[in-house]
Enzyme design. Structure first.
Site: not given
Ligand code: DMJ
Length: 585
Positions: A150, A399, A418
């Site tokens: 992260e 989800e 996404e």
């Molecule tokens: C973001 O932090 C990034 O896209 C990661 O690859 C997946 N999770 C979140 C968004 O859903």
């Protein structure tokens, strides 16, 4: 009303003929001829200029509604709580609250994650102010334990992207983007952060980084289980940093991690699992798929190749893509022809390839964007259509969606990007107005159900639209950015689309010779990265460079005649909507 997206009469005629020729002789097809075809075509076949401008304005307002509130109520804390209009930092009282503490670290997360979105929106003065605030307020010398992945994608990526956009001599957003007083401070911050992440790699004998570090103390022995995406989606940021600093350590650590993961793939199938133990190198569980835990691993293999030109990354992606198609894919062989169920990528047992779960998760919706970049546009159309129809069922993507019971297994929606990301890439690839409609539906849903007094809130349950007081930083770095770029057809990013690459957090990195050259060994890769990006991209019908051995789809162009028809042909589209219990018209 004048529309830039409306087709000419000739192309409509050709398109209609084209569709009729491809509709299989089935009862569904008969229904389409008799009933739905015209309406569907009307619904998705055009998108007026007025609608586009209106949507662009809506997205601009969406971003500022959230960003301004963050700045007003939350900054310098990491996130905004958009219902109570207060800021949020790490949960110091409960260190085991990793849902929060993995991401938040007392480092102005949302501001750092938003920097390049400000540039994309053309707000140079606020970009300058934000850079200045980051320099004044962000410090990584904190007692907090955060997740390496992260911190890498949101912070390191945010800092590097803003730095590079200012330093890039192509001046994508104009010469003024770099303030006269800027002296590389964001790069220094990035370097400081990356050096604090290093212990996670250096303490690992397997090469797979431990999932967390304490920013001040370094290594923390509080668990070795890490997801594959977490350990294997670090190369874009760490590689870019290495090449900017001329210091190979960061890139070599990220590459070592990728190789370790690659070496651990199942002997029987070649698939990777989604959780692995960094101490032992053993997989935890057997699940393999394209969603949470694996999604950005594949994305980064392909994108690292595009950015750095290293063959190793490409061959890993290429082989991964083959086994994904071989073991994960169900349904008819071709997306837009033949018979059978709508194609679907399911979660499987990594050792046998047998179906392992009946749910797939929302993160999988980013895969069509990867497929577009790889040139497999038909398949991307198909994958996207599935996720879009799940979205339509609820107004958001739950989800986890159980494709057997046709209901959510996990029903929250934290404003994830996404589906929008894939929609944007597919619109760039096909210019089909269908994707503008998808974007519009996303905007309408967000405004109708997730907008609050001071931002946009996580949907706690897509079944009753109850909300939760959290606005994740990726809403500004990705969701708003991709929506904006979808509708802002003249944006500099869209003009120079093949010169830039989006990280998994939506941060823009310039593709260029700088990254094709390792400063620690003078052997520039002999291919122009821009040429190569174009050759990977779909609309180049005659690629200048052949980038694979011909066994994989590359550079497919979508026939122009289909530009104003549903990208997934009408009978297949209706089959999909029906199978998901929807009524299209
Ligand atoms: C973001 O932090 C990034 O896209 C990661 O690859 C997946 N999770 C979140 C968004 O859903």
């Amino acid at each position: 009303m004048i529309s830039t997206c409306l087709p000419s009469h000739k192309s409509v005629l050709v398109a209609i003929l084209f569709t009729f020729l491809f509709i299989p002789a089935s009862r569904t097809a008969f229904n389409i001829f008799g009933h739905n075809y015209d309406k569907l075509d009307q619904k998705y076949g055009s998108f007026t200029e007025d609608m586009r401008v209106e949507m662009l304005d809506e997205v601009r307002k969406m971003f500022y509604w959230s960003y301004d509130s963050y700045m007003k109520y939350a900054f310098p804390l990491d996130e905004l709580d958009p219902i109570h209009c207060v800021g949020r930092g790490p949960d110091h009282d409960n260190p085991s609250n990793i849902n929060i503490n993995d991401v938040l670290g007392d480092y102005c997360l949302t501001l750092v994650d938003s920097l390049d979105t400000l540039a994309v929106l053309g707000n140079v003065s606020e970009f300058h102010r934000a850079v200045q605030l980051v320099i004044e307020h962000v410090s990584f010398d904190k007692e907090n334990t955060v997740q390496v992945f992260e911190a890498n994608i949101r912070l390191l990526g945010g800092l590097l992207s803003a730095h590079m956009l200012m330093e890039d001599d192509r001046n994508l957003f104009g010469e003024n983007l770099r303030p006269t007083w800027y002296d590389g401070e964001l790069l220094q911050l990035a370097s400081d952060l990356a050096s604090r992440l290093l212990p996670a790699f250096q303490k690992s004998i397997t090469g797979i980084p431990f999932p967390r570090v304490n920013l001040r103390k370094g290594f923390v022995d509080d668990g070795a289980e890490t997801c594959t995406a977490g350990a294997g989606s670090l190369l874009l940021e760490l590689g870019a940093l290495s090449r900017l600093l001329g210091d190979p350590i960061y890139e070599s650590m990220a590459r070592r991690a990728n190789r370790a993961l690659w070496g651990a793939r199942a002997k029987t199938t070649g698939l990777l699992g989604n959780v692995i133990n960094a101490k032992t190198g053993q997989w935890v569980g057997r699940l393999s798929g394209l969603g949470a835990g694996l999604d950005s691993y594949f994305e980064y293999l392909l994108k690292s190749y595009i950015l750095f030109g290293e063959e190793e990354d490409y061959s890993m992606f290429n082989e991964s893509y083959s086994v994904i198609k071989q073991y994960l894919r169900r349904g008819r062989t071709h997306c837009n022809s033949g018979y059978g169920d709508h194609p679907l990528y399911v979660n499987v047992d990594m050792h046998s390839g047998n179906t392992y779960t009946y749910w797939i998760d929302a993160l999988q919706a980013s895969f069509p964007a990867v497929q577009v970049l790889f040139g497999d546009v038909e398949e991307a159309i198909c994958t996207h259509a599935w996720h879009y129809n799940v979205w339509k069922r609820y107004g958001f993507l739950p989800e986890r969606f159980n494709w057997q019971r046709l209901s959510p297994d996990v029903s929250f929606y934290p404003l994830r990007p996404e589906l929008v990301e894939s929609t944007y890439l597919l619109y760039r690839a096909t210019k089909n107005p269908f994707y503008l409609h998808v974007g519009r539906e996303v905007v309408l849903s967000l405004n109708a159900y997730a907008k609050t007094k001071c931002g946009y809130a996580t949907v706690h349950d897509v079944l009753d639209m109850s909300l939760e007081d959290r606005m994740e930083s990726f809403f500004l770095s990705e969701t708003c950015k991709y929506l904006y770029l979808l509708f802002d057809v003249d944006n500099p990013v869209n003009q120079k689309f093949s010169d830039y690459l989006f990280t998994t957090e939506g941060h823009l990195l310039p593709i260029g010779d700088k990254f094709r050259t390792k400063p620690w060994a003078d052997s520039p890769t002999p291919i122009s990265p821009v040429d190569e990006m174009e050759s990977l991209f779909f609309r180049e019908k005659t690629p200048k460079i052949k980038i694979n051995n011909g066994t994989q789809p590359t550079c497919q162009a979508v026939d122009e005649a289909r530009q104003y028809l549903l990208p997934l042909r009408t009978p297949y589209y209706l089959q999909l909507t029906e199978s998901l219990g929807l009524k299209e018209l």
